[in-house]
Design an enzyme around this catalytic site. Sequence first.
Site, PDB file in Angstrom:
ATOM      1  N   GLN A 140      -7.387 -13.228   5.838  1.00 62.03           N
ATOM      2  CA  GLN A 140      -8.048 -12.029   5.321  1.00 62.03           C
ATOM      3  C   GLN A 140      -8.347 -12.227   3.835  1.00 62.03           C
ATOM      4  O   GLN A 140      -7.436 -12.463   3.043  1.00 62.03           O
ATOM      5  CB  GLN A 140      -7.168 -10.792   5.519  1.00 62.03           C
ATOM      6  CG  GLN A 140      -7.851  -9.511   5.069  1.00 62.03           C
ATOM      7  CD  GLN A 140      -6.978  -8.281   5.243  1.00 62.03           C
ATOM      8  OE1 GLN A 140      -6.843  -7.480   4.316  1.00 62.03           O
ATOM      9  NE2 GLN A 140      -6.379  -8.124   6.424  1.00 62.03           N
ATOM     10  N   TYR A 147       0.822  -1.211   0.000  1.00 65.82           N
ATOM     11  CA  TYR A 147       0.000   0.000   0.000  1.00 65.82           C
ATOM     12  C   TYR A 147       0.858   1.263   0.000  1.00 65.82           C
ATOM     13  O   TYR A 147       0.354   2.348  -0.301  1.00 65.82           O
ATOM     14  CB  TYR A 147      -0.923   0.047   1.218  1.00 65.82           C
ATOM     15  CG  TYR A 147      -1.901  -1.098   1.360  1.00 65.82           C
ATOM     16  CD1 TYR A 147      -2.096  -2.033   0.351  1.00 65.82           C
ATOM     17  CD2 TYR A 147      -2.640  -1.231   2.532  1.00 65.82           C
ATOM     18  CE1 TYR A 147      -2.985  -3.076   0.506  1.00 65.82           C
ATOM     19  CE2 TYR A 147      -3.545  -2.277   2.690  1.00 65.82           C
ATOM     20  CZ  TYR A 147      -3.706  -3.204   1.680  1.00 65.82           C
ATOM     21  OH  TYR A 147      -4.593  -4.232   1.843  1.00 65.82           O
ATOM     22  N   ILE A 155     -16.198   7.178   7.850  1.00 67.19           N
ATOM     23  CA  ILE A 155     -15.616   6.512   9.021  1.00 67.19           C
ATOM     24  C   ILE A 155     -16.667   6.382  10.117  1.00 67.19           C
ATOM     25  O   ILE A 155     -16.833   5.317  10.718  1.00 67.19           O
ATOM     26  CB  ILE A 155     -14.383   7.301   9.522  1.00 67.19           C
ATOM     27  CG1 ILE A 155     -13.217   7.125   8.535  1.00 67.19           C
ATOM     28  CG2 ILE A 155     -13.977   6.845  10.923  1.00 67.19           C
ATOM     29  CD1 ILE A 155     -12.046   8.059   8.796  1.00 67.19           C
ATOM     30  N   SER A 199     -12.754  -5.345   1.378  1.00 72.03           N
ATOM     31  CA  SER A 199     -13.806  -4.952   0.423  1.00 72.03           C
ATOM     32  C   SER A 199     -15.174  -5.436   0.890  1.00 72.03           C
ATOM     33  O   SER A 199     -15.948  -6.003   0.105  1.00 72.03           O
ATOM     34  CB  SER A 199     -13.506  -5.484  -0.984  1.00 72.03           C
ATOM     35  OG  SER A 199     -12.317  -4.940  -1.490  1.00 72.03           O
ATOM     36  N   PRO A 200     -15.532  -5.221   2.176  1.00 76.40           N
ATOM     37  CA  PRO A 200     -16.797  -5.753   2.690  1.00 76.40           C
ATOM     38  C   PRO A 200     -18.027  -5.056   2.119  1.00 76.40           C
ATOM     39  O   PRO A 200     -19.140  -5.540   2.319  1.00 76.40           O
ATOM     40  CB  PRO A 200     -16.682  -5.504   4.198  1.00 76.40           C
ATOM     41  CG  PRO A 200     -15.803  -4.300   4.308  1.00 76.40           C
ATOM     42  CD  PRO A 200     -14.792  -4.471   3.204  1.00 76.40           C
TER      43      PRO A 200
END
Length: 280
Positions: free
Chosen positions: A167, A57, A243, A194-195
């Site tokens: 994960q 990332y 958030i 990516s839920p």
Amino acid sequence: MEPETADTVAPESCPTTDGMPMLGLGTWQNEDPEQCAESVRTALETGYRHIDTAQIYENEAAVGEGIAAADVDRDDIFLATKIWISNLESEDVLETARESLDRLGVEYVDLLYVHWPARTYDPEDTLEAFSELYDEGLIKNVGVSNFEPEQLEEAIETCDVPILANQVELHPMLPQEELQETCEQHDVELVAYSPLARGQVFDQPVMQEIAAKHDASEAQVSLAWLREKGITAIPKATSEAHIRDNWASLALELDEEDVDAIDSIEERSRKVDPDFAPWN
């Protein structure tokens, strides 16, 4: 796509499984250093205690800055990062894990993942190095990511340290039933990246109906569905509004009818599908 506000007030804390908070902040593609640090700080001061990043990332330093800026004790934070597929030979694992700790500005991470079972990954060689990092106290737990059932079972048999979590991409359009069963059999936690299916849950009629029923957002419904199944979710969010909207999902309780309706969604969609993935 403006987030909606749930009818209820989210709790101050998050439920945990094996010491891992069941709702975390994902930071994939949060590449702007200032924005990344601010989103991490905002999440922690909202109540999040689980932060997820990775070497690939290229934002570990920014994540560390956000942790340092937040008015939250480091020991109260569950911090996870991942070793990239070009760094999975044992010596590279040992070297680059320390580099990740330096970038994060921490003495340890709570969970270190094998990012993918690909390229330089060798179960014995790679996981031996993970066990060494564990014995040195540089990592508190070993995890794997994007492992199919057969790779997961091999890792469990090979690693000297228990595998805490796997994960994977998991959401109502990719429920991963077989993997759920395998993880349950071996006491491995599932962590969903990516839920929200990169926003696709907002367009699902079933999700829209349940969201309207509970005066919630579709994002909150998806996150609550995962929690009902004992699955940890790490949705990416950069704005304070998103958030907080995701955090409010902790106050949403779905009934059995809701869960069954989501389970009945027939559409299937995988968002992360590189050539080197074990299912290809």
